[in-house]
Design a protein around this motif. Structure first.
Motif, PDB file in Angstrom:
ATOM      1  N   PRO A 225     -50.141 -69.264  11.475  1.00 13.47           N
ATOM      2  CA  PRO A 225     -50.953 -68.958  10.290  1.00 13.47           C
ATOM      3  C   PRO A 225     -52.187 -68.131  10.656  1.00 13.47           C
ATOM      4  CG  PRO A 225     -50.209 -71.229  10.205  1.00 13.47           C
ATOM      5  CD  PRO A 225     -49.794 -70.696  11.549  1.00 13.47           C
ATOM      6  N   ASN A 226     -52.267 -66.940  10.074  1.00 11.81           N
ATOM      7  CA  ASN A 226     -53.332 -65.983  10.389  1.00 11.81           C
ATOM      8  C   ASN A 226     -54.125 -65.722   9.108  1.00 11.81           C
ATOM      9  OD1 ASN A 226     -54.918 -63.958  11.491  1.00 11.81           O
ATOM     10  ND2 ASN A 226     -53.253 -62.497  11.787  1.00 11.81           N
ATOM     11  N   LEU A 227     -54.943 -66.699   8.740  1.00 10.89           N
ATOM     12  CA  LEU A 227     -55.621 -66.662   7.445  1.00 10.89           C
ATOM     13  C   LEU A 227     -56.585 -65.494   7.314  1.00 10.89           C
ATOM     14  CD1 LEU A 227     -56.401 -70.487   7.037  1.00 10.89           C
ATOM     15  CD2 LEU A 227     -54.411 -69.204   6.229  1.00 10.89           C
ATOM     16  N   LYS A 228     -57.173 -65.050   8.420  1.00 12.79           N
ATOM     17  CA  LYS A 228     -58.149 -63.958   8.392  1.00 12.79           C
ATOM     18  C   LYS A 228     -57.492 -62.593   8.569  1.00 12.79           C
ATOM     19  CE  LYS A 228     -61.732 -66.920  10.424  1.00 12.79           C
ATOM     20  NZ  LYS A 228     -62.641 -67.107  11.593  1.00 12.79           N
ATOM     21  N   GLY A 229     -56.193 -62.579   8.829  1.00 13.32           N
ATOM     22  CA  GLY A 229     -55.531 -61.298   9.075  1.00 13.32           C
ATOM     23  C   GLY A 229     -56.011 -60.618  10.341  1.00 13.32           C
TER      24      GLY A 229
ATOM     25  N   SER B  50     -52.909 -44.862  20.383  1.00 11.11           N
ATOM     26  CA  SER B  50     -52.243 -44.017  21.373  1.00 11.11           C
ATOM     27  C   SER B  50     -50.749 -44.291  21.396  1.00 11.11           C
ATOM     28  CB  SER B  50     -52.839 -44.277  22.764  1.00 11.11           C
ATOM     29  OG  SER B  50     -52.078 -43.632  23.767  1.00 11.11           O
ATOM     30  N   LEU B  51     -49.953 -43.244  21.388  1.00 16.82           N
ATOM     31  CA  LEU B  51     -48.494 -43.409  21.405  1.00 16.82           C
ATOM     32  C   LEU B  51     -47.993 -43.823  22.789  1.00 16.82           C
ATOM     33  CD1 LEU B  51     -47.354 -40.376  19.225  1.00 16.82           C
ATOM     34  CD2 LEU B  51     -47.859 -42.726  18.520  1.00 16.82           C
ATOM     35  N   GLU B  52     -48.779 -43.540  23.833  1.00 16.65           N
ATOM     36  CA  GLU B  52     -48.370 -43.916  25.181  1.00 16.65           C
ATOM     37  C   GLU B  52     -48.671 -45.374  25.480  1.00 16.65           C
ATOM     38  OE1 GLU B  52     -50.161 -41.224  27.894  1.00 16.65           O
ATOM     39  OE2 GLU B  52     -49.055 -39.477  27.171  1.00 16.65           O
ATOM     40  N   GLY B  53     -49.681 -45.924  24.841  1.00  9.96           N
ATOM     41  CA  GLY B  53     -50.021 -47.336  25.025  1.00  9.96           C
ATOM     42  C   GLY B  53     -50.233 -47.969  23.666  1.00  9.96           C
ATOM     43  N   CYS B  54     -49.186 -47.929  22.851  1.00 14.80           N
ATOM     44  CA  CYS B  54     -49.302 -48.369  21.451  1.00 14.80           C
ATOM     45  C   CYS B  54     -48.998 -49.859  21.362  1.00 14.80           C
ATOM     46  CB  CYS B  54     -48.343 -47.559  20.584  1.00 14.80           C
ATOM     47  SG  CYS B  54     -48.670 -47.727  18.821  1.00 14.80           S
ATOM     48  N   PHE B  55     -50.055 -50.658  21.353  1.00 14.06           N
ATOM     49  CA  PHE B  55     -49.905 -52.106  21.326  1.00 14.06           C
ATOM     50  C   PHE B  55     -50.502 -52.691  20.059  1.00 14.06           C
ATOM     51  CE2 PHE B  55     -49.944 -51.132  25.909  1.00 14.06           C
ATOM     52  CZ  PHE B  55     -48.756 -51.755  26.293  1.00 14.06           C
ATOM     53  N   LEU B  56     -49.947 -53.832  19.677  1.00 18.64           N
ATOM     54  CA  LEU B  56     -50.453 -54.620  18.558  1.00 18.64           C
ATOM     55  C   LEU B  56     -50.832 -55.982  19.102  1.00 18.64           C
ATOM     56  CD1 LEU B  56     -50.800 -55.259  15.455  1.00 18.64           C
ATOM     57  CD2 LEU B  56     -48.391 -55.988  15.516  1.00 18.64           C
ATOM     58  N   ALA B  57     -52.024 -56.470  18.758  1.00 17.64           N
ATOM     59  CA  ALA B  57     -52.489 -57.782  19.202  1.00 17.64           C
ATOM     60  C   ALA B  57     -52.663 -58.701  18.005  1.00 17.64           C
ATOM     61  CB  ALA B  57     -53.807 -57.652  19.962  1.00 17.64           C
ATOM     62  N   LEU B  58     -52.138 -59.924  18.126  1.00 12.62           N
ATOM     63  CA  LEU B  58     -52.187 -60.919  17.055  1.00 12.62           C
ATOM     64  C   LEU B  58     -52.526 -62.279  17.647  1.00 12.62           C
ATOM     65  CD1 LEU B  58     -48.823 -59.891  15.338  1.00 12.62           C
ATOM     66  CD2 LEU B  58     -51.091 -59.546  14.317  1.00 12.62           C
ATOM     67  N   PRO B  59     -53.141 -63.165  16.861  1.00 12.25           N
ATOM     68  CA  PRO B  59     -53.376 -64.525  17.369  1.00 12.25           C
ATOM     69  C   PRO B  59     -52.054 -65.204  17.693  1.00 12.25           C
ATOM     70  CG  PRO B  59     -54.660 -64.109  15.376  1.00 12.25           C
ATOM     71  CD  PRO B  59     -53.695 -62.979  15.504  1.00 12.25           C
ATOM     72  N   ALA B  60     -52.028 -65.941  18.815  1.00 11.54           N
ATOM     73  CA  ALA B  60     -50.819 -66.647  19.235  1.00 11.54           C
ATOM     74  C   ALA B  60     -50.942 -68.154  19.064  1.00 11.54           C
ATOM     75  CB  ALA B  60     -50.498 -66.327  20.692  1.00 11.54           C
ATOM     76  N   SER B  61     -52.112 -68.626  18.631  1.00 11.97           N
ATOM     77  CA  SER B  61     -52.331 -70.059  18.470  1.00 11.97           C
ATOM     78  C   SER B  61     -53.455 -70.298  17.474  1.00 11.97           C
ATOM     79  CB  SER B  61     -52.684 -70.696  19.823  1.00 11.97           C
ATOM     80  OG  SER B  61     -53.083 -72.039  19.669  1.00 11.97           O
ATOM     81  N   THR B  62     -53.392 -71.429  16.788  1.00 10.70           N
ATOM     82  CA  THR B  62     -54.491 -71.834  15.898  1.00 10.70           C
ATOM     83  C   THR B  62     -55.389 -72.867  16.566  1.00 10.70           C
ATOM     84  OG1 THR B  62     -53.070 -73.532  14.902  1.00 10.70           O
ATOM     85  CG2 THR B  62     -53.151 -71.381  13.806  1.00 10.70           C
ATOM     86  N   ALA B  63     -55.003 -73.316  17.759  1.00  8.32           N
ATOM     87  CA  ALA B  63     -55.756 -74.353  18.461  1.00  8.32           C
ATOM     88  C   ALA B  63     -56.623 -73.798  19.580  1.00  8.32           C
ATOM     89  CB  ALA B  63     -54.798 -75.405  19.025  1.00  8.32           C
ATOM     90  N   LYS B  64     -56.244 -72.641  20.118  1.00  8.39           N
ATOM     91  CA  LYS B  64     -56.999 -72.029  21.202  1.00  8.39           C
ATOM     92  C   LYS B  64     -56.992 -70.513  21.040  1.00  8.39           C
ATOM     93  CE  LYS B  64     -52.996 -71.844  24.322  1.00  8.39           C
ATOM     94  NZ  LYS B  64     -52.476 -72.183  25.668  1.00  8.39           N
ATOM     95  N   GLY B  65     -57.763 -69.842  21.890  1.00  4.34           N
ATOM     96  CA  GLY B  65     -57.903 -68.388  21.775  1.00  4.34           C
ATOM     97  C   GLY B  65     -56.855 -67.623  22.544  1.00  4.34           C
ATOM     98  N   ALA B  66     -55.592 -67.831  22.174  1.00  9.97           N
ATOM     99  CA  ALA B  66     -54.496 -67.100  22.804  1.00  9.97           C
ATOM    100  C   ALA B  66     -54.139 -65.899  21.942  1.00  9.97           C
ATOM    101  CB  ALA B  66     -53.286 -68.008  22.989  1.00  9.97           C
ATOM    102  N   VAL B  67     -53.822 -64.781  22.591  1.00  6.46           N
ATOM    103  CA  VAL B  67     -53.501 -63.556  21.866  1.00  6.46           C
ATOM    104  C   VAL B  67     -52.143 -63.034  22.324  1.00  6.46           C
ATOM    105  CG1 VAL B  67     -54.835 -62.185  23.525  1.00  6.46           C
ATOM    106  CG2 VAL B  67     -54.289 -61.226  21.297  1.00  6.46           C
ATOM    107  N   LEU B  68     -51.336 -62.642  21.359  1.00  4.99           N
ATOM    108  CA  LEU B  68     -50.017 -62.064  21.612  1.00  4.99           C
ATOM    109  C   LEU B  68     -50.153 -60.552  21.593  1.00  4.99           C
ATOM    110  CD1 LEU B  68     -46.680 -63.113  19.947  1.00  4.99           C
ATOM    111  CD2 LEU B  68     -47.432 -60.754  19.762  1.00  4.99           C
ATOM    112  N   VAL B  69     -49.652 -59.884  22.640  1.00  4.38           N
ATOM    113  CA  VAL B  69     -49.695 -58.420  22.723  1.00  4.38           C
ATOM    114  C   VAL B  69     -48.265 -57.902  22.629  1.00  4.38           C
ATOM    115  CG1 VAL B  69     -50.414 -56.422  24.064  1.00  4.38           C
ATOM    116  CG2 VAL B  69     -51.769 -58.520  24.140  1.00  4.38           C
TER     117      VAL B  69
END
Length: 301
Positions: free
Chosen positions: A65-69, A76-95
């Motif tokens: 659940p990503n309530l804040k979006g 960059s097309l050579e390093g085109c990454f998307l980062a999203l929260p991976a947890s609601t309990a800790k500060g983990a980020v999914l790349v």
């Protein structure tokens, strides 16, 4: 009014202003990111990835659940990454690699849930802040390793925004805004030059670099009371100019243009200058009230 539904995404030609297409979703759209190849639409528990030209759906990512979006996207097309929260309990980020359509890595950045994420324009670095708001960490995306830890302050504060300076290599600075009403700048370029000096000390020899950085506030510069405390604000580094020392190849000073917009309607533009002695100055270049400008234009028309 169906046309104003938060579940409807409208795409426009920015040159002609003509509408191109409308896309409807089952729940409210919380964030949209776009470059020449990919369109990313963030919902509360799903993120959709489209081809920017054909608008065909390429992938769907099920998220916590990503309530804040919260999200970050590197253009960059050579390093085109998307980062999203991976947890609601800790500060983990999914790349996620949006060009190859696959998970790149997951980074455990903080003990508390995330409050802000930013990717450098080249996709090489990711900056994160937790809901506690005291430490800002920067990781190298390719290896998912910690490169820097900066202490924003000792008291908790909500980090509203993080933004790297535009750069093809290491960004020169990272700017952050917080609920205290301050604007924070962390200098990365000068910090890199000073690392070898710190590592020669006894403390530097027994502590990791990121611990030293978190304890050392030397590369943290603050503009207090830029906006009223509690007012949400966003800052963007528009430009950085480096001036080299005539007698050596090292950088003698840098000058950055920072654009700041607040939810009370004010737009400000600052010039931030930092020299090799780590002395900084802020200069307000221009300021105006967007609400007043819009109201004035409406009355005129």
């Amino acid at each position: 009014m169906p046309s104003l539904s938060p579940r409807r995404l409208c795409l426009f030609n920015t040159t002609t202003g003509a509408p191109l297409r409308e896309m409807n979703f089952l729940t409210s759209i919380l964030a949209v990111r776009l470059n020449r190849k990919r369109l990313v639409v963030v919902l509360q528990e799903k993120t959709y990835i489209y081809d920017s030209n054909s608008l065909s759906m390429l992938d769907t990512i099920d998220t916590v659940p990503n309530l804040k979006g919260l999200c970050a996207f590197s253009p960059s097309l050579e390093g085109c990454f998307l980062a999203l929260p991976a947890s609601t309990a800790k500060g983990a980020v999914l790349v996620y690699n949006v060009m190859e359509l696959q998970l790149h890595c997951e980074i455990d950045a903080h003990r508390s849930p995330l409050a802000a994420i930013a990717l450098s324009s080249n996709g090489k670095y990711i900056a994160t802040a937790s809901e506690q708001g005291t430490i800002i960490r920067i990781h190298l995306v390719s290896e998912a390793t910690k490169s820097y830890s900066f202490r924003r302050g000792t008291c908790s504060s909500t980090i509203f925004s993080l933004s790297f300076a535009p750069s093809l290599q290491l960004p020169d600075i990272l700017v952050a805004t917080s609920s205290s009403g301050s604007v924070h700048i962390f200098s990365l370029g000068f910090e890199t030059n000073q690392r070898t000096k710190k590592s020669g000390s006894f403390l530097g020899s027994i502590l990791p670099y990121y611990v030293n950085d978190a304890l050392d506030p030397a590369h943290h510069h603050v503009l207090h009371n830029a906006v009223s405390a509690g007012v949400r604000s966003y800052a963007v580094v528009r430009k950085v100019d480096n001036v080299a020392d005539s007698s050596s190849s090292e950088i003698a000073s840098c000058r950055a243009i920072i654009s700041l917009i607040a939810y009370n309607g004010y737009f400000q533009e600052y010039a931030f200058t930092l020299n090799s002695q780590n002395e900084s100055t802020w200069s307000l270049e221009r300021e105006f009230n967007l609400v007043a400008v819009i109201s004035g234009n409406a009355e005129t028309s």
